[in-house]
Design a protein around this motif. Sequence first.
Motif, PDB file in Angstrom:
ATOM      1  N   VAL A   1      -1.557  -2.297  -2.237  1.00  0.00           N
ATOM      2  CA  VAL A   1      -0.111  -2.529  -2.315  1.00  0.00           C
ATOM      3  C   VAL A   1       0.615  -2.062  -1.059  1.00  0.00           C
ATOM      4  O   VAL A   1       1.644  -2.637  -0.677  1.00  0.00           O
ATOM      5  N   PHE A   2       0.070  -1.054  -0.380  1.00  0.00           N
ATOM      6  CA  PHE A   2       0.739  -0.545   0.814  1.00  0.00           C
ATOM      7  C   PHE A   2       0.529  -1.474   2.007  1.00  0.00           C
ATOM      8  O   PHE A   2       1.429  -1.677   2.823  1.00  0.00           O
ATOM      9  N   ILE A   3      -0.657  -2.066   2.110  1.00  0.00           N
ATOM     10  CA  ILE A   3      -0.891  -3.074   3.139  1.00  0.00           C
ATOM     11  C   ILE A   3      -0.056  -4.324   2.841  1.00  0.00           C
ATOM     12  O   ILE A   3       0.506  -4.941   3.752  1.00  0.00           O
ATOM     13  N   GLN A   4       0.040  -4.682   1.563  1.00  0.00           N
ATOM     14  CA  GLN A   4       0.862  -5.838   1.185  1.00  0.00           C
ATOM     15  C   GLN A   4       2.321  -5.628   1.580  1.00  0.00           C
ATOM     16  O   GLN A   4       2.973  -6.550   2.079  1.00  0.00           O
ATOM     17  N   LEU A   5       2.837  -4.421   1.362  1.00  0.00           N
ATOM     18  CA  LEU A   5       4.228  -4.140   1.709  1.00  0.00           C
ATOM     19  C   LEU A   5       4.423  -4.187   3.227  1.00  0.00           C
ATOM     20  O   LEU A   5       5.442  -4.686   3.714  1.00  0.00           O
ATOM     21  N   MET A   6       3.445  -3.683   3.976  1.00  0.00           N
ATOM     22  CA  MET A   6       3.528  -3.736   5.437  1.00  0.00           C
ATOM     23  C   MET A   6       3.555  -5.193   5.907  1.00  0.00           C
ATOM     24  O   MET A   6       4.328  -5.563   6.798  1.00  0.00           O
ATOM     25  N   LYS A   7       2.712  -6.030   5.280  1.00  0.00           N
ATOM     26  CA  LYS A   7       2.677  -7.453   5.633  1.00  0.00           C
ATOM     27  C   LYS A   7       4.024  -8.114   5.336  1.00  0.00           C
ATOM     28  O   LYS A   7       4.550  -8.898   6.132  1.00  0.00           O
TER      29      LYS A   7
END
Length: 439
Positions: free
Chosen positions: A410-416
């Motif tokens: 979820v944290f990589i998704q938010l960064m994307k």
Amino acid sequence: MSTTGNTRIAPAQGKLGVLIPGIGAVSTTFMAGVEAVKRGLGQPIGSLTQLGTVRLGKRTEGRSPKIKDFVPLAGLDDLVFGGWDIFNDTAYESAVHAAVLEKDLLEKVREPLSAIKPMQAVFDPEYVRRLNGPNVKQAGSKMDKAEMLMEDIRQFRESSGAERLVMVWCGSTEVFHKPVAVHQTLKDFECGLQKNDPDIAPSQIYAYAALKSGVPYANGAPNLTTDTPALLELARDRQVPICGKDFKTGQTFMKTLVAPGLKARMLGMSGWFSTNILGNRDGEVLEDPGSFKSKEETKLSVLQQILQPELYPELYKDLYHAVRINYYPPRGDAKEGWDNIDIFGWLGYPMQIKINFLCRDSILAAPLVLDLVLFLDLAQRSGMKGIQEWLSFYFKAPMTAPGLYPEHDVFIQLMKLKNTLRWMRGEDLITHLGLEYYD
């Protein structure tokens, strides 16, 4: 890292129509919530578009505008609603029946919700076996039904005065099925519609009608729907953005929070057992093994992609992962998720984590619907088409380009997601390297 993004975003002028197949607990909670926020009766908690910020430039610059001030999103006052359902209840009546929101709040938004009367739905009991209702389109082939939906879309656009439209599937989970020959090309798919091919699901008819009408489509259920070459081809040809699938709300949201942290610390995992009890319409539908199979597939895929056992066999190759869903009417929309996680650390010593998440499914899903509506509209006005992987943040089983594994952290998704917004406005992407502060 500097980049030049798409700064030519068409302005969000006029009304934005939101079309929803499935006027049930999630969609009425979303619509009632928007109307409540408009009237100052509550806050849009859980909505990134309304409350989230995005950092621009270096940390020392102190630039962190709200997302809704950074990119030109439609305003809540510009949203107008319509949809389809197999039951005749207005959105107000459906919201009362769902019993998610308190009656006194619903009374304060009764007028706009009572005006939302569901259009006749496209329905096939072979795909949703535990529900049935009278408000369905009866005559003709599946192509005839698709054309009826396109006419519904045209009439809604005219009657609501909407300049632009977005469709979000909030209907029930369909039985599990895989792409077959009819899904391989748009020509095959349209031929299948005309011949009433049994492998074309109702959700795919809605998606076809939306894309043919130039309407962005989000899939909030684990249905196959747009995950087929035929509808991907149509989305690209019509230059329409799509995303999905299956809203990431309760238990799977917890998994995408906890699992990346365990993996980041190189802690092993031998088992993750998940069970749910819920009593709403979704729980009743998921009593059917075929529908549960669709949900199980999206829930089980998350840990495999996050933990990557092929890269870390000593930590995760023998992971036992099980998911159970139990229909329990007294619980209503207040779903309860139990998780038992067996992990191991230094020298293989075992430990356990227990999670008991007493969540409210529709309360968690409603802000996701709002964000997807506003971001899909933004994507279309930005000239973006096809799969919108930057919206993976909202889904259990994010759509990606064929052959590309999805990112579940979820944290990589938010960064994307935030880097995509920066790219749209021609701002530097944030890498979080930070070495420039120490040169």
